[in-house]
Design an enzyme around this catalytic site. Sequence first.
Site, PDB file in Angstrom:
ATOM      1  N   ARG A  79       7.305  -4.917  -7.640  1.00 21.37           N
ATOM      2  CA  ARG A  79       8.367  -3.918  -7.630  1.00 21.37           C
ATOM      3  C   ARG A  79       8.236  -2.896  -6.501  1.00 21.37           C
ATOM      4  NH1 ARG A  79       7.904  -6.227 -12.262  1.00 21.37           N
ATOM      5  NH2 ARG A  79       5.715  -6.081 -11.675  1.00 21.37           N
ATOM      6  N   THR A  80       7.056  -2.316  -6.349  1.00 18.99           N
ATOM      7  CA  THR A  80       6.940  -1.222  -5.384  1.00 18.99           C
ATOM      8  C   THR A  80       7.184  -1.741  -3.972  1.00 18.99           C
ATOM      9  OG1 THR A  80       5.285  -0.298  -6.873  1.00 18.99           O
ATOM     10  CG2 THR A  80       5.506   0.742  -4.721  1.00 18.99           C
ATOM     11  N   LYS A 109     -11.047  -9.088   8.777  1.00 19.09           N
ATOM     12  CA  LYS A 109     -12.125  -9.158   9.782  1.00 19.09           C
ATOM     13  C   LYS A 109     -12.995  -7.905   9.712  1.00 19.09           C
ATOM     14  CE  LYS A 109      -8.769 -11.329  12.840  1.00 19.09           C
ATOM     15  NZ  LYS A 109      -7.861 -10.957  13.927  1.00 19.09           N
ATOM     16  N   ARG A 130      -0.472   0.939  -0.540  1.00 22.75           N
ATOM     17  CA  ARG A 130      -1.139   0.749  -1.845  1.00 22.75           C
ATOM     18  C   ARG A 130      -2.563   0.299  -1.569  1.00 22.75           C
ATOM     19  NH1 ARG A 130       1.156  -2.377  -7.017  1.00 22.75           N
ATOM     20  NH2 ARG A 130       2.286  -0.405  -7.114  1.00 22.75           N
ATOM     21  N   HIS A 158       0.515   7.401  -8.663  1.00 23.50           N
ATOM     22  CA  HIS A 158       1.588   6.505  -8.197  1.00 23.50           C
ATOM     23  C   HIS A 158       2.843   7.391  -8.192  1.00 23.50           C
ATOM     24  CE1 HIS A 158       3.924   3.070  -7.374  1.00 23.50           C
ATOM     25  NE2 HIS A 158       3.547   2.254  -8.349  1.00 23.50           N
TER      26      HIS A 158
END
Length: 332
Positions: A79-80, A109, A130, A158
């Site tokens: 969703r986000t 890496k 995120r 959030h």
Amino acid sequence: MNAQSLPKLFDFEKMVQKNVNGNGMTGMDILSVDQFDREHLAYIFSRAHEMRELVERVGACDLLKGYILACLFYEPSTRTSASFIAAMERLGGSVIPITQGVQFSSVSKGESLPDTIRTLEQYSDVIVLRHPEIGSAKLAADYAAVPVINAGDGAGEHPTQALLDLFTIQEELGHLEGLKIAMVGDLRYGRTVHSLTRLLMQYEDVSLRFVSPDTLRLPMTLMNEVIDRGVKVRETPDVADVIENADVLYVTRIQKERFTDPKQYEEVKDCFEITPELMARAKEKMVVMHPLPRVGEIHYRVDDDPRAAYFRQVKNGMYVRMALLAAVLGKA
Ligand code: CP
């Protein structure tokens, strides 16, 4: 029809002149809900309303044409990530999507978060991040010259989810004062609960009911904040204790990925399920919300109940994120 030919409601030129720097959000990082007072919230919700009308009437506009969003996700998301991408594209902007797992980027890496951020800001005008660690969004913002939006930092916050949650409550019930809100599930690790609780404390006469197993109770620091603000609060392990009086039932998933001891997760994983039988005891006018994904906390048979708002909540996320992107880029 394009944005220029829309009626006054979509007079973006005027919105730009009126609000650049005036709303205090241009160039702003969005890291925590603590940045928002009620004036900000009313402003964002008003812009989100306009975004809804825009999408419903014409689908998209050119407000952010020429702007680029870097979407950087170190944790899974449906969703986000998708709603930020949809939000940017509906406003005419473009996206660098690093959302299919950073294993496909140079993070695999060994590149550090600051170096990744300093690279992406060379290409983009705003970064959505995120990350599994609390404080990561703040760290990124310290390095970035462009606005950074926290899309979830571990068990921390959030904020954009909390904004869309609050917007949804207002849309569904018409007001935010005087509500009885029950938060159900993983209140310890559930970052959406932490952020939404902080926002709700700003509204008069809100009562909060926290429903969780003992091991997943709201963190003590946040509970103390709630109590210090004079908010009426109650804790219980049983959702049946709160269902009859709740105006909002905010259900959350038990956050398996945050447990260090798998046995502890097994003990609590099936502790709640909202069923039609339980819903029969709830008020006629109430809303069931969930930030999603759900993994059994709300039975699928509840989905047809008009009080089940979780997919409307998902759509509201796009409108709120459209409003936020426009605001931090000085275009709303
Ligand atoms: N609500 C929410 O954050 O969902 P995603 O994890 O799918 O982004």
